[in-house]
Design a protein around this motif. Sequence first.
Motif, short mmCIF file in Angstrom:
data_model
loop_
_atom_site.label_atom_id
_atom_site.label_comp_id
_atom_site.label_asym_id
_atom_site.label_seq_id
_atom_site.Cartn_x
_atom_site.Cartn_y
_atom_site.Cartn_z
N PRO A 194 -2.83 7.10 14.05
CA PRO A 194 -2.32 8.07 13.07
C PRO A 194 -2.33 7.46 11.67
CG PRO A 194 -0.84 7.89 14.96
CD PRO A 194 -1.83 6.77 15.08
N ARG A 195 -2.52 8.29 10.63
CA ARG A 195 -2.66 7.80 9.27
C ARG A 195 -1.49 6.93 8.83
NH1 ARG A 195 -6.33 6.56 5.77
NH2 ARG A 195 -7.47 8.43 6.43
N GLN A 196 -0.25 7.41 8.96
CA GLN A 196 0.90 6.65 8.48
C GLN A 196 1.06 5.33 9.22
OE1 GLN A 196 1.20 8.40 5.41
NE2 GLN A 196 3.07 7.19 5.72
N THR A 197 0.77 5.35 10.52
CA THR A 197 0.83 4.11 11.30
C THR A 197 -0.22 3.13 10.81
OG1 THR A 197 1.64 5.29 13.24
CG2 THR A 197 0.67 3.12 13.63
N ALA A 198 -1.40 3.62 10.52
CA ALA A 198 -2.49 2.76 10.05
C ALA A 198 -2.15 2.15 8.69
CB ALA A 198 -3.79 3.56 9.96
N ILE A 199 -1.56 2.93 7.79
CA ILE A 199 -1.18 2.41 6.47
C ILE A 199 -0.11 1.33 6.61
CG2 ILE A 199 -0.06 2.97 4.27
CD1 ILE A 199 -1.44 5.71 4.41
N LEU A 200 0.88 1.58 7.45
CA LEU A 200 1.93 0.59 7.68
C LEU A 200 1.35 -0.70 8.23
CD1 LEU A 200 4.89 -0.32 7.89
CD2 LEU A 200 4.98 0.83 10.12
N LEU A 201 0.50 -0.59 9.23
CA LEU A 201 -0.12 -1.78 9.83
C LEU A 201 -0.94 -2.55 8.79
CD1 LEU A 201 -1.29 -0.19 13.20
CD2 LEU A 201 0.35 -2.07 12.99
N ALA A 202 -1.70 -1.85 7.99
CA ALA A 202 -2.55 -2.50 7.00
C ALA A 202 -1.72 -3.18 5.91
CB ALA A 202 -3.51 -1.49 6.38
N ALA A 203 -0.74 -2.46 5.36
CA ALA A 203 0.06 -2.99 4.26
C ALA A 203 0.89 -4.20 4.70
CB ALA A 203 0.96 -1.90 3.69
N GLN A 204 1.56 -4.08 5.83
CA GLN A 204 2.38 -5.19 6.30
C GLN A 204 1.52 -6.40 6.68
OE1 GLN A 204 5.65 -5.62 6.20
NE2 GLN A 204 5.47 -7.67 7.09
N THR A 205 0.34 -6.15 7.20
CA THR A 205 -0.58 -7.25 7.54
C THR A 205 -1.00 -8.01 6.29
OG1 THR A 205 -1.39 -6.11 9.50
CG2 THR A 205 -2.80 -7.81 8.58
N MET A 206 -1.33 -7.30 5.20
CA MET A 206 -1.69 -7.95 3.95
C MET A 206 -0.50 -8.71 3.36
SD MET A 206 -4.93 -7.47 3.29
CE MET A 206 -5.03 -7.87 5.04
N LEU A 207 0.68 -8.11 3.44
CA LEU A 207 1.88 -8.78 2.95
C LEU A 207 2.14 -10.07 3.74
CD1 LEU A 207 4.51 -8.89 1.27
CD2 LEU A 207 5.57 -7.43 3.01
N GLY A 208 2.02 -9.99 5.05
CA GLY A 208 2.24 -11.16 5.89
C GLY A 208 1.23 -12.26 5.64
N ALA A 209 -0.03 -11.88 5.45
CA ALA A 209 -1.07 -12.87 5.16
C ALA A 209 -0.78 -13.59 3.84
CB ALA A 209 -2.43 -12.19 5.12
N ALA A 210 -0.37 -12.82 2.84
CA ALA A 210 -0.06 -13.41 1.54
C ALA A 210 1.11 -14.38 1.64
CB ALA A 210 0.24 -12.31 0.52
N LYS A 211 2.15 -14.00 2.39
CA LYS A 211 3.32 -14.87 2.53
C LYS A 211 2.96 -16.16 3.25
CE LYS A 211 7.52 -13.74 2.92
NZ LYS A 211 8.85 -13.27 3.33
N MET A 212 2.06 -16.08 4.21
CA MET A 212 1.64 -17.29 4.92
C MET A 212 0.95 -18.26 3.97
SD MET A 212 0.40 -16.16 8.74
CE MET A 212 0.26 -17.88 9.26
N VAL A 213 0.11 -17.75 3.09
CA VAL A 213 -0.56 -18.62 2.11
C VAL A 213 0.47 -19.28 1.19
CG1 VAL A 213 -2.11 -18.67 0.12
CG2 VAL A 213 -2.73 -17.34 2.15
#
Length: 266
Positions: A194-213
């Motif tokens: 679903p669109r909203q689920t996909a946006i949440l997954l994508a945004a949080q994934t990018m946020l998490g990747a940035a925090k790891m760096v």
Amino acid sequence: MKIGFIGGGSMGEAIFSGALAKGLVAPKNVFVSEIREDRCKELIKEHGINAVTDNAFVKTADLDLLFFAVKPQVVTEVMASLKGKVPENITIASIVAGFPIKSIEEYFPKNPIVRIMPNTPLAVGEGMSAYARNEKATKDNVKGIRDILYACGQAVEVKESMLDAVTGLSGSGPAYGFLMIDALADGGVAAGLPRQTAILLAAQTMLGAAKMVLETGKHPDVLRDQVTSPAGTTIAGVRVMEQQGVRGALIDAVMAATECSKNLGK
């Protein structure tokens, strides 16, 4: 600390709201001039600050810092109107894109000057700002600005010659990030999410990747290798991204935005 803002737009609001949230300044010590009366009323109601439609407070408010947060098209007119009216002890802070320190010094030759390139995530406390200063700006002059910028995210001091590259990378960078989040979400939708689920997954994934760096201090390549198993799903996706030139496109985007910033300053 008393701070003033010439321009009451979203970027200026993000800066002083961060300072207010961290207790660096009291609402009564924030002064904003904004030509739109309805915007002044909005800022007063939302933050309890002083907001007016003229710049008279510059001479009377005993400011420590004065931020210029206006559009590049009107900055010369605005600064010319304040020439000779800003006390020499006030540190001038400019967030006007492409407007160099030497041009600011034409209007305020005796003031400490700091030129700042922030980005829009300041509004959510995750901004990335870079700043450069003139010879009159001491560490004490810069401290208040650093404290405010850190209240809104992170900040780094650079040579002024580097600010165009900063603009191309972090200044314009949120737009690249939004584009990537949108594209990843489209991929998720194409794969059945679903669109909203996909946006949440994508945004949080990018946020998490940035925090790891940021928090591990490891090179992005090292972190990427940690999730890239032999013959696994990740390398399959990375291979397609390399084939499609995603890395090169991002490098070229930063370079193009940097050149555009250079042209703004001419």
